[in-house]
Design a protein around this motif. Structure first.
Motif, PDB file in Angstrom:
ATOM      1  N   VAL B  51       0.882  -1.169   0.000  1.00 40.53           N
ATOM      2  CA  VAL B  51       0.000   0.000   0.000  1.00 40.53           C
ATOM      3  C   VAL B  51       0.921   1.220   0.000  1.00 40.53           C
ATOM      4  CG1 VAL B  51      -1.709   1.281   1.339  1.00 40.53           C
ATOM      5  CG2 VAL B  51      -1.784  -1.230   1.261  1.00 40.53           C
ATOM      6  N   GLU B  52       0.705   2.118  -0.965  1.00 42.75           N
ATOM      7  CA  GLU B  52       1.696   3.175  -1.142  1.00 42.75           C
ATOM      8  C   GLU B  52       1.607   4.301  -0.132  1.00 42.75           C
ATOM      9  OE1 GLU B  52       2.184   4.715  -5.083  1.00 42.75           O
ATOM     10  OE2 GLU B  52       2.211   2.685  -5.909  1.00 42.75           O
ATOM     11  N   GLU B  53       0.388   4.757   0.108  1.00 49.12           N
ATOM     12  CA  GLU B  53       0.229   5.983   0.877  1.00 49.12           C
ATOM     13  C   GLU B  53      -0.491   5.720   2.185  1.00 49.12           C
ATOM     14  OE1 GLU B  53       1.131   9.022  -0.029  1.00 49.12           O
ATOM     15  OE2 GLU B  53       1.832   8.501  -2.044  1.00 49.12           O
ATOM     16  N   ARG B  54      -0.072   6.401   3.207  1.00 47.24           N
ATOM     17  CA  ARG B  54      -0.766   6.324   4.484  1.00 47.24           C
ATOM     18  C   ARG B  54      -2.247   6.626   4.298  1.00 47.24           C
ATOM     19  NH1 ARG B  54       0.405  11.144   8.165  1.00 47.24           N
ATOM     20  NH2 ARG B  54      -1.224  11.964   6.788  1.00 47.24           N
ATOM     21  N   ASP B  55      -2.522   7.634   3.477  1.00 50.24           N
ATOM     22  CA  ASP B  55      -3.909   8.076   3.342  1.00 50.24           C
ATOM     23  C   ASP B  55      -4.797   7.024   2.686  1.00 50.24           C
ATOM     24  OD1 ASP B  55      -3.077  10.294   4.592  1.00 50.24           O
ATOM     25  OD2 ASP B  55      -3.373  11.678   2.912  1.00 50.24           O
ATOM     26  N   ASP B  56      -4.175   6.050   1.994  1.00 53.87           N
ATOM     27  CA  ASP B  56      -4.973   4.955   1.436  1.00 53.87           C
ATOM     28  C   ASP B  56      -5.676   4.170   2.542  1.00 53.87           C
ATOM     29  OD1 ASP B  56      -4.085   5.613  -1.072  1.00 53.87           O
ATOM     30  OD2 ASP B  56      -2.485   4.109  -1.103  1.00 53.87           O
ATOM     31  N   LEU B  57      -5.104   4.226   3.738  1.00 53.65           N
ATOM     32  CA  LEU B  57      -5.667   3.459   4.854  1.00 53.65           C
ATOM     33  C   LEU B  57      -6.762   4.213   5.586  1.00 53.65           C
ATOM     34  CD1 LEU B  57      -2.435   1.846   6.373  1.00 53.65           C
ATOM     35  CD2 LEU B  57      -3.958   0.964   4.600  1.00 53.65           C
ATOM     36  N   ILE B  58      -6.992   5.458   5.181  1.00 55.08           N
ATOM     37  CA  ILE B  58      -8.006   6.267   5.872  1.00 55.08           C
ATOM     38  C   ILE B  58      -9.311   6.206   5.090  1.00 55.08           C
ATOM     39  CG2 ILE B  58      -8.616   8.584   6.664  1.00 55.08           C
ATOM     40  CD1 ILE B  58      -5.593   9.060   7.050  1.00 55.08           C
TER      41      ILE B  58
END
Lengths: 462, 462
Positions: B51-58
């Motif tokens: 998963v590339e971006e932290r924000d993908d997890l939000i």
């Protein structure tokens, strides 16, 4: 005595042998073909090249059965059942010699025969069914012949029928480099789905370069000067074909049973009790039947259906073998689960379609949702569409259909078990399904559909 | 009023908002961290680079919640609940200012805190938990620092703990090119499985080049001259480490609830009724709780358990939001399903392990089988091992564990639904599961296990 050496018959023989030694139970099996215990479901993958060898599809050879003291008589066709005298008449296909053999207990596992419409040209060279290993070999021979004859470019195949066999054969022929046209009588492919879900299959097949022709009745197979099939004709069009594959479906092979006066259902399959024993006075408790030649109880609609599927045939054989061997087992029925794929498209259904529900007198609500096979942020998360039918008022799950990519098809198993347990869609929303980002969104797609169905049931009023 | 801005809390807020307009219901949510509605389960895949971006997890930001008229107060920690006066005391973490806020209905969704053993060196730089997005970012910063500092070769990571978080972090670090050692207190990794199944995970991890050290109690973290962690020490060994990851598991975060006199169970989680309302006179019917801070009913053993899992938290939130919003919903309990992966190994379980069954007073039989994810002749058919527990005499399914490759993990869902429906293994043998060569052998592996379990139950006598 077993008639038919494939899944149901030989499973029954094997299970009975497990329970009874040779001195306790003699087992004879008649098979008119050249193979036992083969996977007809695997033929499209053999033709398509995913499976290399014909023998990979044979779970157990006649020799292997004989080693376990099952007297398999190959190329021997049973031509008459005489239930009164408890005997069958068989014919050695090589010599033509016939003889009567007595049985104490008879297992009818004669399978199904493919539908072969009575059309001009249907018997021309280049027109192939795909029901038996011999059929598969004949098709492969035709393909190899064309390929070595230099027709390497622009080879065209027409598949008649867009059910499971049709779409799987379409995939197989795409894999072999053919331009494939599927000619389908129905409004959309996969008539085992509702048309709105079949539409998704249609679109995906078109996207794969498969020409999908719906609402089309084949009127004849056109042949060339060499007598070979050269095109498939409908009322108003012609589809050129170097090879034609029939994938129209099957009917129970019950001519013998009918002639013997055994009871058949509305779909032409033998009728049995829950122990897979043929009903009625003619069978007199001494005849069992299973596999593609019987009708099964649909647990959702409460009606008999005919479903030709290897997994049911194996279960029937297991149940029959247990009972014939002196044990006890039953086959309670089916919920109508089926999965299939066309290239990377996965297709699944269980339970009732809308028209099945109406035919069963059930009122229902439907919902359709889109979700993904994995957490949305996880690589490889693939879209899938889930349609769910729930009974009006009670909210009982009636059916589920799924069309998607990797990870879509086997999700239908959750609905299959829920149908078996007669769960409501509200009960389903609490199901404790496996969750981790590589395997599912935090709400599994089946649960997303169930949640929406709960709302629809509430909105559906009293 | 909601305490905790992650899955349970914000699902509850969102569902309540769906049912009640802003004029009808005011919703305030306190979150001490910097994020709302994030996927903690996704952190290993973010660290591993899938998963590339932290924000993908939000899933939803504070702003997005505010747009839906949910008053989210970030970096604001609730430090006291006063159930008698129906108010909470909160602290603005930036200014330190405190205030009391009254509630009519309170939702406690304080989650879980990671276990952090009180060892020498545990707070040294280079030792990381992976519970929050901030934890994940700190670990990624450490890794990036090392990687840019030129330590490109032979980087070593030690993961303490071999449960889900531990093995997922082992995979993440393997993906980033680390030599990974997992130090585990138990006899085998994945103590959520029986040891015989954990052994299979152990062997597979070893095959992936992960060093698996079992039966090992960590005694301290050794630090270097720079104060950074440099090794993990057990009684008798030292494991050099450039980075140390704690993956030991979590406990319910219920200090506030305990201080308020709310009822906690034997695992330290809040106790609720089926509508997720906190039990007892102190809560007085005005407090709900859900997610990682509560105990849930295990439907198989009849006992309360603590299971920290995003999918449960979301369901709890949905149920709480419905009830708080004036609707009606319940969370009936769990059967203990969990799935995970380490590289290409899939691990799944549902129901009771042997020791759980014994603790619940249940006598049982166990069977273990090997089968494949697809028809044996179909390309990509992968081996899997299925273990099944069934109750002695009744044959009721008690639990299922699966270890295998692609297509193994989600098969556990069939057993999860069967457990919910309290099916026997004999009933399971007739389940109508999806069959086609690309998706399953003719007998699905779960059914193969069920068949063997039927035999074991019979052999198990009265």
């Amino acid at each position: 005595m077993v008639i038919g050496g494939d899944a149901a018959g030989m499973s029954a023989a094997s299970q009975a042998r497990r329970l009874r030694k040779p001195g306790e139970l003699e087992i004879v099996a008649f098979e008119r073909g050249s193979f036992t215990s083969f996977s007809a479901c695997g033929i499209p993958y053999w033709v398509g090249g995913d499976v290399e060898e014909r023998d990979d599809l044979i779970a157990r050879t006649p020799e292997a059965h004989r080693e376990r003291a099952i007297d398999v008589r190959m190329r021997t066709e049973v031509v008459e059942i005489d239930p009164r005298e408890r005997r069958v008449r068989s014919r050695d296909l090589a010599s033509g010699a016939e003889e009567w053999t007595a049985y104490d207990k008879l297992v009818i596992a004669t399978g199904a025969r493919p539908l072969r419409p009575d059309l001009p040209g249907i018997d021309a060279p280049g027109v192939h069914g795909v029901q038996t290993l011999d059929d598969g070999q004949a098709l492969l021979d035709t393909l190899a012949e064309m390929e070595t004859a230099g027709k390497a470019e622009g080879r065209r195949a027409v598949v008649i029928g867009a059910g499971y066999i049709g779409v799987e054969m379409a995939e197989a022929l795409v894999h072999r480099g053919y331009e494939v046209t599927v000619v389908n009588r129905g409004k959309e492919p996969m008539s085992t789905l509702d048309p709105d879900m079949g539409r998704l299959v249609h679109e995906a097949m078109t996207g794969m370069g498969i020409a999908m022709v719906n609402d089309a009745e084949v009127t004849k197979i056109l042949t060339g000067d060499d007598g070979r099939a050269r095109a498939v004709a409908t009322e108003d069009r012609e589809f050129p074909a170097d090879v034609v594959v029939l994938g129209i479906g099957v009917r129970p092979e019950t001519a013998l049973a009918r002639a013997a006066g055994l009871p058949l259902g509305e779909h032409g399959g033998l009728l049995t009790d829950l122990a897979m024993r043929v009903r009625g006075p003619v069978a007199d408790g001494a005849i069992w039947a299973g596999g593609d030649c019987v009708e099964v109880l649909d647990l959702v609609s409460g009606r008999e259906r005919h479903i030709a599927l290897g997994t049911h045939a194996n279960k029937h054989g297991q149940v029959i073998g247990s009972n014939v061997g002196g044990g006890y087992a039953t086959f309670p029925g089916v919920v109508g689960t089926a999965v299939s794929k066309v290239c990377d498209l996965e297709i699944a259904r269980t339970g009732l379609r809308e028209k099945d529900a109406r035919a069963a007198g059930l009122q229902y609500v439907t919902v359709t949702i889109e979700s993904t096979s994995r957490a949305g942020y996880y690589p490889g998360a693939a879209l899938m569409t889930v349609k769910m039918l729930a009974e009006r008022r009670t909210g009982r799950l009636l059916g589920t259909q799924i069309v998607g990519r990797e990870g879509a098809a086997k999700r239908v198993d959750v609905a299959a078990v829920a149908l078996t347990a007669r769960m409501t869609v509200e009960q389903m929303t609490a199901l404790d399904l496996g969750y981790a980002p590589p395997f599912s969104p935090v709400w599994d797609p089946v649960l997303v559909a169930a949640r929406k169905a709960v709302t629809a049931v509430r909105a559906g009023g009293a």
